[in-house]
Design an enzyme around this catalytic site. Structure first.
Site, PDB file in Angstrom:
ATOM      1  N   CYS A   1       0.874  -1.170   0.000  1.00 51.25           N
ATOM      2  CA  CYS A   1       0.000   0.000   0.000  1.00 51.25           C
ATOM      3  C   CYS A   1       0.909   1.217   0.000  1.00 51.25           C
ATOM      4  O   CYS A   1       2.107   1.104   0.198  1.00 51.25           O
ATOM      5  CB  CYS A   1      -0.855   0.050   1.255  1.00 51.25           C
ATOM      6  SG  CYS A   1      -1.877  -1.385   1.462  1.00 51.25           S
TER       7      CYS A   1
ATOM      8  N   ARG B   1       1.735   1.353  -5.973  1.00 50.83           N
ATOM      9  CA  ARG B   1       1.919   0.388  -4.871  1.00 50.83           C
ATOM     10  C   ARG B   1       0.620  -0.323  -4.519  1.00 50.83           C
ATOM     11  O   ARG B   1       0.636  -1.295  -3.746  1.00 50.83           O
ATOM     12  CB  ARG B   1       2.453   1.105  -3.632  1.00 50.83           C
ATOM     13  CG  ARG B   1       3.807   1.748  -3.797  1.00 50.83           C
ATOM     14  CD  ARG B   1       4.203   2.529  -2.558  1.00 50.83           C
ATOM     15  NE  ARG B   1       4.350   1.646  -1.429  1.00 50.83           N
ATOM     16  CZ  ARG B   1       5.493   1.039  -1.117  1.00 50.83           C
ATOM     17  NH1 ARG B   1       6.545   1.228  -1.881  1.00 50.83           N
ATOM     18  NH2 ARG B   1       5.574   0.234  -0.093  1.00 50.83           N
TER      19      ARG B   1
ATOM     20  N   TRP C   1      -3.752  -1.785  -1.323  1.00 49.30           N
ATOM     21  CA  TRP C   1      -3.790  -3.103  -1.979  1.00 49.30           C
ATOM     22  C   TRP C   1      -4.334  -4.026  -0.899  1.00 49.30           C
ATOM     23  O   TRP C   1      -3.670  -4.233   0.138  1.00 49.30           O
ATOM     24  CB  TRP C   1      -2.390  -3.528  -2.420  1.00 49.30           C
ATOM     25  CG  TRP C   1      -2.398  -4.779  -3.258  1.00 49.30           C
ATOM     26  CD1 TRP C   1      -2.583  -4.870  -4.602  1.00 49.30           C
ATOM     27  CD2 TRP C   1      -2.237  -6.134  -2.785  1.00 49.30           C
ATOM     28  NE1 TRP C   1      -2.524  -6.179  -5.014  1.00 49.30           N
ATOM     29  CE2 TRP C   1      -2.331  -6.973  -3.920  1.00 49.30           C
ATOM     30  CE3 TRP C   1      -2.022  -6.704  -1.548  1.00 49.30           C
ATOM     31  CZ2 TRP C   1      -2.217  -8.352  -3.842  1.00 49.30           C
ATOM     32  CZ3 TRP C   1      -1.908  -8.080  -1.465  1.00 49.30           C
ATOM     33  CH2 TRP C   1      -2.009  -8.892  -2.592  1.00 49.30           C
TER      34      TRP C   1
ATOM     35  N   ASN D   1       0.445   0.566   6.235  1.00 51.88           N
ATOM     36  CA  ASN D   1       0.896  -0.337   5.174  1.00 51.88           C
ATOM     37  C   ASN D   1       1.533  -1.526   5.876  1.00 51.88           C
ATOM     38  O   ASN D   1       2.519  -1.371   6.590  1.00 51.88           O
ATOM     39  CB  ASN D   1       1.918   0.368   4.274  1.00 51.88           C
ATOM     40  CG  ASN D   1       2.544  -0.619   3.285  1.00 51.88           C
ATOM     41  OD1 ASN D   1       1.942  -1.646   2.976  1.00 51.88           O
ATOM     42  ND2 ASN D   1       3.744  -0.322   2.820  1.00 51.88           N
ATOM     43  N   GLY D   2       0.941  -2.710   5.692  1.00 53.40           N
ATOM     44  CA  GLY D   2       1.515  -3.904   6.319  1.00 53.40           C
ATOM     45  C   GLY D   2       0.407  -4.812   6.809  1.00 53.40           C
ATOM     46  O   GLY D   2      -0.730  -4.743   6.350  1.00 53.40           O
TER      47      GLY D   2
ATOM     48  N   GLU E   1      10.146 -15.235 -18.095  1.00 54.72           N
ATOM     49  CA  GLU E   1       9.915 -13.806 -17.854  1.00 54.72           C
ATOM     50  C   GLU E   1       8.966 -13.238 -18.908  1.00 54.72           C
ATOM     51  O   GLU E   1       8.043 -12.490 -18.581  1.00 54.72           O
ATOM     52  CB  GLU E   1      11.243 -13.066 -17.848  1.00 54.72           C
ATOM     53  CG  GLU E   1      11.160 -11.555 -17.954  1.00 54.72           C
ATOM     54  CD  GLU E   1      10.181 -10.884 -16.990  1.00 54.72           C
ATOM     55  OE1 GLU E   1       9.806 -11.495 -15.973  1.00 54.72           O
ATOM     56  OE2 GLU E   1       9.778  -9.752 -17.293  1.00 54.72           O
TER      57      GLU E   1
ATOM     58  N   LYS F   1       5.356 -11.373 -18.193  1.00 58.07           N
ATOM     59  CA  LYS F   1       5.024 -10.048 -18.727  1.00 58.07           C
ATOM     60  C   LYS F   1       3.656 -10.062 -19.404  1.00 58.07           C
ATOM     61  O   LYS F   1       2.791  -9.254 -19.138  1.00 58.07           O
ATOM     62  CB  LYS F   1       6.062  -9.625 -19.772  1.00 58.07           C
ATOM     63  CG  LYS F   1       7.216  -8.775 -19.470  1.00 58.07           C
ATOM     64  CD  LYS F   1       7.207  -7.577 -18.631  1.00 58.07           C
ATOM     65  CE  LYS F   1       6.969  -7.647 -17.181  1.00 58.07           C
ATOM     66  NZ  LYS F   1       7.907  -8.291 -16.297  1.00 58.07           N
TER      67      LYS F   1
ATOM     68  N   GLU G   1       0.774 -10.837 -16.807  1.00 61.66           N
ATOM     69  CA  GLU G   1       0.388  -9.818 -15.811  1.00 61.66           C
ATOM     70  C   GLU G   1      -0.188  -8.560 -16.472  1.00 61.66           C
ATOM     71  O   GLU G   1      -0.955  -7.837 -15.853  1.00 61.66           O
ATOM     72  CB  GLU G   1       1.563  -9.447 -14.915  1.00 61.66           C
ATOM     73  CG  GLU G   1       2.720  -8.766 -15.589  1.00 61.66           C
ATOM     74  CD  GLU G   1       3.814  -8.388 -14.594  1.00 61.66           C
ATOM     75  OE1 GLU G   1       3.518  -8.035 -13.455  1.00 61.66           O
ATOM     76  OE2 GLU G   1       4.979  -8.458 -14.994  1.00 61.66           O
TER      77      GLU G   1
ATOM     78  N   HIS H   1       6.780 -33.494 -22.493  1.00 61.32           N
ATOM     79  CA  HIS H   1       6.519 -34.347 -21.308  1.00 61.32           C
ATOM     80  C   HIS H   1       5.175 -34.014 -20.666  1.00 61.32           C
ATOM     81  O   HIS H   1       5.057 -33.972 -19.456  1.00 61.32           O
ATOM     82  CB  HIS H   1       7.688 -34.191 -20.322  1.00 61.32           C
ATOM     83  CG  HIS H   1       8.984 -34.608 -20.922  1.00 61.32           C
ATOM     84  ND1 HIS H   1       9.432 -35.920 -20.929  1.00 61.32           N
ATOM     85  CD2 HIS H   1       9.906 -33.904 -21.645  1.00 61.32           C
ATOM     86  CE1 HIS H   1      10.579 -35.989 -21.574  1.00 61.32           C
ATOM     87  NE2 HIS H   1      10.896 -34.788 -22.019  1.00 61.32           N
TER      88      HIS H   1
ATOM     89  N   LYS I   1       3.177  -2.735  -7.262  1.00 62.97           N
ATOM     90  CA  LYS I   1       4.565  -2.686  -7.730  1.00 62.97           C
ATOM     91  C   LYS I   1       5.502  -3.367  -6.763  1.00 62.97           C
ATOM     92  O   LYS I   1       6.438  -4.033  -7.168  1.00 62.97           O
ATOM     93  CB  LYS I   1       5.002  -1.235  -7.938  1.00 62.97           C
ATOM     94  CG  LYS I   1       6.419  -1.085  -8.457  1.00 62.97           C
ATOM     95  CD  LYS I   1       6.595  -1.664  -9.841  1.00 62.97           C
ATOM     96  CE  LYS I   1       7.995  -1.473 -10.371  1.00 62.97           C
ATOM     97  NZ  LYS I   1       8.206  -2.199 -11.636  1.00 62.97           N
TER      98      LYS I   1
END
Ligand code: AGP
Length: 616
Positions: A2, A27, A75, A101-102, A489, A493, A496, A512, A611
């Site tokens: 947050c 954030r 968030w 925040n937490g 990666e 990208k 998300e 497989h 983020k």
């Protein structure tokens, strides 16, 4: 996870807080709110959704005049995104307002006691519990609000960065930090507090980074810092910020993600700047100089990170083994922190983090230190928690990365690990790295900014591909050796940003099991440059085409062969095998960006994400 912002001083707080929230929105953006203390009463404005929703309150601008306030962009952890769960939270009696925040891990047991005392709760959040705990303590003690907060925090376990105001002490703001970041900006008789420096930089460059277990009291234009255990911190170090305000703006690009993709020729150059000693076939890192002796003694390396940072770690894993002969293992930060890893004081830990605030990675570092390991960091945000926690570190120096999807930081992370592998390889006598071999790699490395520029010039071809592939709901991304990491990666990208289900894996793994999914509705992107794995990748392409799957290939400029056996080809300049992923990242970033734009997504702030993930 947050963002919190506070202001206390002579200005109208609302504009400072609103702009600060916009800077921190990356954030978390499930809800936002601002509380002002004016004429001895709190006015709280909060709404589900983005910060811009708060502008609906600014019709009555004259009401928003208080010179002290706190603000929050959320968030969600406890409680769904909603108006009532949005911060700031008022205590039952309206005496206290708080942003946080937490995570307060023992909030339920505290809530039970408060309910027993008759407290009623309007939200499902842990933060409101803390607000009422503070109010309860305030009622039963005759001490000032900073001491009340300190007593409350003694009962709390978890991670928090909090800002607290009391309506009875309008000239005071209390700040406290355990586990989540807080920066205090020092102005002329005014103070700015925030989760990071981005809301502060336009007002002052003088900042103090609160350390874990510390709290600050801003009262009548004075700043006092002490530990939550009540030990005063004399002369806390005041940093001078170097970030320029224009680095925080979009610079003419429609979105931060595109700006940051196009910054990569510069960010790759900045990553190398002043660190390549070509005539010696070596690399230098100022932050490691004092640790050369300890670095020589490490005989194993654990790389720890999350998400994109972890995928770049898979590139580092191959490079450290190939160039320095050091057995290396990549671990999720969240796993290393809790499992019994077979490590000892001769195992080094390398933490990789753009934000420097990822809790899972921070936990791994703390666990490594308990095991006596030397901890190194590759971090982008200067002064961040991870940068301050590790024994020694290397900054990316790529400037603020604002888009939630990491781009310029990721190519820098991969590059720095190859540079570090050269540094360690040149240091080791056993299976050392020869000067000539190192020089050869460094020479190719110095071409990367220009090669990246060439790829960006063909961005329009990727834009066309995005229109063609935007409606598929599944993808595989494949690669071999160093490009397995690139495939993973690239998959993240696209996933998300576009909300398409994409899996990245080793090309041969397809046979497989996963190949059962291939059909005309299931495209595959394969990274197949002219390298030691080219023929193997060609076989993978044939296997997919034989089952009717569309194939996009990323291959070396000039190699026309794949045009006959795939549906689409993306060309990247030829370079060393270990440097290819850095170039392959870029067209995959562009593909993810353009498909997400085609699908109408909020590309800089994809749904459900933030983020930096500062909770575990
Ligand atoms: C990257 O595109 C993602 N947003 C995410 O995986 C990110 O890389 C991860 O959360 C780690 O963040 P950090 O580098 O700030 O530690």
């Amino acid at each position: 996870m947050c963002g919190i912002v506070g202001y206390i001083g002579k200005r109208k707080a609302w504009p400072v807080l609103f702009k600060g929230l916009e800077r921190l929105e990356y954030r978390g953006y499930d809800s936002a709110g601002i509380a002002l203390l004016q004429n001895g009463a709190f006015s709280v404005y909060k709404k589900k959704g983005r910060v811009v929703e708060l502008s609906k309150f600014t019709k009555n601008q004259n009401q928003l005049s208080g010179g002290v306030g706190i603000a929050h962009t959320r968030w969600a952890t406890h409680g769904v995104p909603s108006d009532r769960n949005a911060h700031p939270h008022l205590s039952s009696g309206g005496d206290i307002v708080i942003v946080h925040n937490g995570i307060i891990e023992n909030y339920l047991s505290i809530k039970k006691i408060l309910v027993g005392k008759g407290y009623r709760f309007k939200s499902d959040t842990d933060t409101e519990v803390l607000a009422n705990l503070i109010e309860d303590i305030k009622k039963h003690t005759k001490v000032e609000i900073d001491e009340v907060v300190r007593l409350a925090l003694a009962q709390v376990s978890g991670a928090y960065a909090i800002l607290v105001l009391s309506k009875d002490e309008p000239g005071t703001m209390v700040v406290a930090k355990v586990g989540s970041p807080v920066v205090i900006g020092i102005g002329k008789k005014e103070f700015f507090v925030a989760s990071d420096a981005t809301p502060i930089i336009e007002h002052t460059k003088k900042v103090i980074y609160l350390e874990d277990g510390q709290m600050a009291t801003i009262k009548n234009s004075k700043l006092l810092i002490k530990t939550i255990k009540n030990k005063t911190i004399k002369n806390p170090y005041v940093h001078t910020l170097k970030t320029k305000i224009e680095e925080l703006e979009k610079g003419g690009f429609p979105l931060f993600m595109l700006k940051e993709i196009f910054e990569q020729p510069k960010s790759l150059a900045d990553t190398m700047r002043g660190r390549i000693v070509l005539d010696k076939g070596n690399v230098k890192f100022g932050g490691l100089e004092k640790f050369e002796k300890q670095l020589r003694s490490i005989n194993r390396l654990t790389i720890t990170a999350m998400g994109t940072a972890r995928f770049t770690g898979l590139i580092g894993e191959y490079a450290f083994e190939e160039l320095a002969g050091i057995p290396t293992k990549v671990e999720y930060g969240s796993e290393f922190a809790y499992r019994e890893a077979a490590v000892d004081e001769n195992t080094g830990l390398l933490a990789i983090s753009q934000s420097g605030e990822t809790k899972d990675t921070l936990n791994a570092i703390k666990e490594a230190k308990k095991k006596g390991m030397l901890t190194l960091g590759i971090v982008n945000v200067i002064g961040s928690s991870i940068a301050r926690e590790v024994d020694a570190g290397i900054y990316n120096h790529v400037g603020p990365e604002t888009a939630v999807a990491s781009t310029k930081a990721s190519t820098s992370q991969a590059l720095l690990q190859i540079m570090l592998a050269i540094y360690l390889g040149r240091m080791r006598f056993a299976r050392g790295l020869s000067k000539s071999k190192a020089k050869g790699i460094l020479k190719e490395m110095q071409k990367l900014p220009a090669l990246a520029e060439m790829i960006l010039k063909s961005a329009n071809n990727i834009k066309k591909l995005a229109k063609k592939y935007k409606n598929y709901n599944n993808f595989f991304f494949l690669g071999r050796k160093y490009n397995v990491a690139a495939a993973m990666e690239g998959a993240l990208k696209l996933k998300e940003c576009s909300y398409i289900h994409v899996e990245g894996m080793n090309s041969t793994e397809l046979k497989h099991g996963p190949i059962s999914l291939i059909d005309k509705n299931f495209p595959t992107l394969i990274i197949a440059p002219i390298d030691s794995m080219y023929e193997k990748n060609k076989s993978s392409i044939q296997e997919i085409k034989a089952r009717g799957g569309p194939v996009i290939a990323i291959t070396s400029l000039g190699n026309k062969e794949l045009e006959n056996i795939t549906d689409d080809v993306i060309y990247i300049p030829k370079t060393l095998e270990m440097l290819t992923p850095i170039l392959a990242f870029i067209p995959m970033q562009l593909l993810a960006y353009y498909i997400a734009v085609e699908r109408g997504n909020d590309v800089d702030k994809p749904r459900n994400l933030a983020k930096s993930v500062t909770v575990e």
